[in-house]
Scaffold this motif. Structure first.
Motif, mmCIF file in Angstrom:
data_model
loop_
_atom_site.group_PDB
_atom_site.id
_atom_site.type_symbol
_atom_site.label_atom_id
_atom_site.label_comp_id
_atom_site.label_asym_id
_atom_site.label_seq_id
_atom_site.Cartn_x
_atom_site.Cartn_y
_atom_site.Cartn_z
ATOM 1 N N SER A 25 0.815 -1.507 -0.146
ATOM 2 C CA SER A 25 -0.093 -0.020 0.061
ATOM 3 C C SER A 25 0.798 1.310 0.156
ATOM 4 C CB SER A 25 -0.891 -0.052 1.121
ATOM 5 O OG SER A 25 -0.146 0.009 2.329
ATOM 6 N N VAL A 26 0.103 2.442 -0.463
ATOM 7 C CA VAL A 26 1.120 3.713 -0.297
ATOM 8 C C VAL A 26 1.842 3.909 0.936
ATOM 9 C CG1 VAL A 26 0.994 6.109 -0.756
ATOM 10 C CG2 VAL A 26 -0.228 4.504 -2.188
ATOM 11 N N ALA A 27 0.920 3.862 2.014
ATOM 12 C CA ALA A 27 1.382 3.845 3.419
ATOM 13 C C ALA A 27 2.455 3.052 3.618
ATOM 14 C CB ALA A 27 0.462 3.574 4.207
ATOM 15 N N ALA A 28 2.642 1.720 3.194
ATOM 16 C CA ALA A 28 3.932 0.998 3.214
ATOM 17 C C ALA A 28 4.965 1.374 2.654
ATOM 18 C CB ALA A 28 3.161 -0.422 3.153
ATOM 19 N N TYR A 29 4.613 1.603 1.408
ATOM 20 C CA TYR A 29 5.740 1.842 0.488
ATOM 21 C C TYR A 29 6.661 3.016 0.684
ATOM 22 C CZ TYR A 29 8.091 1.438 -3.966
ATOM 23 O OH TYR A 29 9.239 1.046 -4.884
ATOM 24 N N GLY A 30 6.086 3.981 1.373
ATOM 25 C CA GLY A 30 6.636 5.284 1.789
ATOM 26 C C GLY A 30 7.663 5.186 3.095
ATOM 27 N N HIS A 31 7.757 3.552 3.410
ATOM 28 C CA HIS A 31 8.714 3.584 4.787
ATOM 29 C C HIS A 31 10.241 3.508 4.165
ATOM 30 C CE1 HIS A 31 5.197 2.784 6.968
ATOM 31 N NE2 HIS A 31 5.721 2.403 7.967
ATOM 32 N N GLY A 32 11.080 3.771 5.076
ATOM 33 C CA GLY A 32 12.374 3.629 4.711
ATOM 34 C C GLY A 32 12.947 2.741 3.859
ATOM 35 N N CYS A 33 12.569 1.467 4.381
ATOM 36 C CA CYS A 33 13.243 0.214 3.893
ATOM 37 C C CYS A 33 12.157 -0.791 3.556
ATOM 38 C CB CYS A 33 14.178 -0.276 4.806
ATOM 39 S SG CYS A 33 14.909 -2.210 4.323
ATOM 40 N N MET A 34 12.384 -1.314 2.294
ATOM 41 C CA MET A 34 11.286 -2.566 2.000
ATOM 42 C C MET A 34 12.171 -3.752 1.915
ATOM 43 S SD MET A 34 8.038 -1.410 1.470
ATOM 44 C CE MET A 34 7.484 -2.745 0.326
ATOM 45 N N ALA A 35 11.936 -4.871 2.528
ATOM 46 C CA ALA A 35 12.674 -5.733 2.601
ATOM 47 C C ALA A 35 12.135 -7.036 2.613
ATOM 48 C CB ALA A 35 13.449 -5.690 3.900
ATOM 49 N N TRP A 36 12.774 -8.209 2.489
ATOM 50 C CA TRP A 36 12.282 -9.463 2.659
ATOM 51 C C TRP A 36 12.912 -10.264 3.985
ATOM 52 C CZ3 TRP A 36 8.343 -11.684 -0.130
ATOM 53 C CH2 TRP A 36 7.816 -11.060 -1.202
ATOM 54 N N PHE A 37 12.370 -10.964 4.756
ATOM 55 C CA PHE A 37 12.540 -11.708 5.595
ATOM 56 C C PHE A 37 12.365 -13.263 5.492
ATOM 57 C CE2 PHE A 37 14.252 -9.050 9.013
ATOM 58 C CZ PHE A 37 13.880 -7.568 8.473
ATOM 59 N N ARG A 38 12.818 -14.021 6.126
ATOM 60 C CA ARG A 38 12.756 -15.430 6.173
ATOM 61 C C ARG A 38 12.533 -16.160 7.490
ATOM 62 N NH1 ARG A 38 17.385 -17.975 2.335
ATOM 63 N NH2 ARG A 38 18.878 -17.855 3.915
ATOM 64 N N GLN A 39 11.769 -17.104 7.731
ATOM 65 C CA GLN A 39 11.836 -17.706 8.936
ATOM 66 C C GLN A 39 11.910 -19.248 8.621
ATOM 67 O OE1 GLN A 39 9.067 -16.975 11.683
ATOM 68 N NE2 GLN A 39 9.976 -17.789 13.260
ATOM 69 N N ARG A 40 12.874 -19.872 8.854
ATOM 70 C CA ARG A 40 13.119 -21.551 8.570
ATOM 71 C C ARG A 40 12.396 -22.227 9.853
ATOM 72 N NH1 ARG A 40 19.544 -21.070 7.256
ATOM 73 N NH2 ARG A 40 19.478 -19.195 5.939
ATOM 74 N N LEU A 41 12.136 -23.390 9.506
ATOM 75 C CA LEU A 41 11.197 -24.270 10.565
ATOM 76 C C LEU A 41 12.227 -24.043 11.770
ATOM 77 C CD1 LEU A 41 8.620 -25.865 10.944
ATOM 78 C CD2 LEU A 41 10.096 -27.833 10.189
ATOM 79 N N GLY A 42 11.869 -24.062 12.947
ATOM 80 C CA GLY A 42 12.302 -24.093 13.902
ATOM 81 C C GLY A 42 13.378 -23.039 14.505
ATOM 82 N N LYS A 43 13.525 -22.103 13.488
ATOM 83 C CA LYS A 43 14.515 -20.957 13.352
ATOM 84 C C LYS A 43 13.626 -19.677 13.695
ATOM 85 C CE LYS A 43 17.979 -23.612 12.630
ATOM 86 N NZ LYS A 43 18.966 -23.974 13.720
ATOM 87 N N GLU A 44 14.498 -18.445 14.082
ATOM 88 C CA GLU A 44 13.923 -17.234 14.212
ATOM 89 C C GLU A 44 14.071 -16.647 12.944
ATOM 90 O OE1 GLU A 44 13.988 -16.372 18.696
ATOM 91 O OE2 GLU A 44 12.776 -15.988 17.111
#
Length: 133
Positions: A25-44
């Motif tokens: 959304s426009v509200a989200a896109y205006g943030h400083g950083c757009m990024a991808w995170f991931r969470q593996r099974l059993g991990k943070e």
């Protein structure tokens, strides 16, 4: 209203490729950083790659040379091209918008990310499963 919606994901063979896309959304896109995170099974949860508002891409060491992240202002989207995939890339991948530099955001610990979330310093999508076999 901040909204992030991921698409893509699914299954890939080791050595293969897969693409993810995040619509913001426009509200989200205006943030400083757009990024991808991931969470593996059993991990943070851990950072993968992101693009700062000035267009600078940032990658964690594990994906450098294999993943390409791109931010498209026209459509408020963030894409992740994953190549030379490994079994350990299997995870739930989540798009995020954060009020920080990508360098700081991607290197944050899981505890810090939870704090950022409570403070509404970062917003998250629902996540999409990526499985490499």
């Amino acid at each position: 209203h901040v909204q992030l919606v991921e698409s893509g994901g699914g299954s890939a063979q080791a050595g293969g490729s897969l693409n993810l896309s995040c619509s913001a959304s426009v509200a989200a896109y205006g943030h400083g950083c757009m990024a991808w995170f991931r969470q593996r099974l059993g991990k943070e949860r851990e950072g993968v790659a992101g693009v700062d508002h000035d267009g600078t891409p940032v990658y964690v060491d594990d994906v450098k040379g294999r993943f390409t992240v791109s931010r498209h202002d026209a459509g408020n989207t963030l894409d992740l091209q994953m190549m030379s995939m490994k079994l350990e890339d299997t995870a739930v991948y989540t798009c995020a918008a954060g009020r920080a530099s990508c360098q700081d955001f991607l290197s944050a610990t899981a505890t810090e990310l939870r704090t950022f979330t409570r403070m509404q310093y970062v917003f998250w999508g629902q996540g999409t499963q990526v499985t490499v076999s």
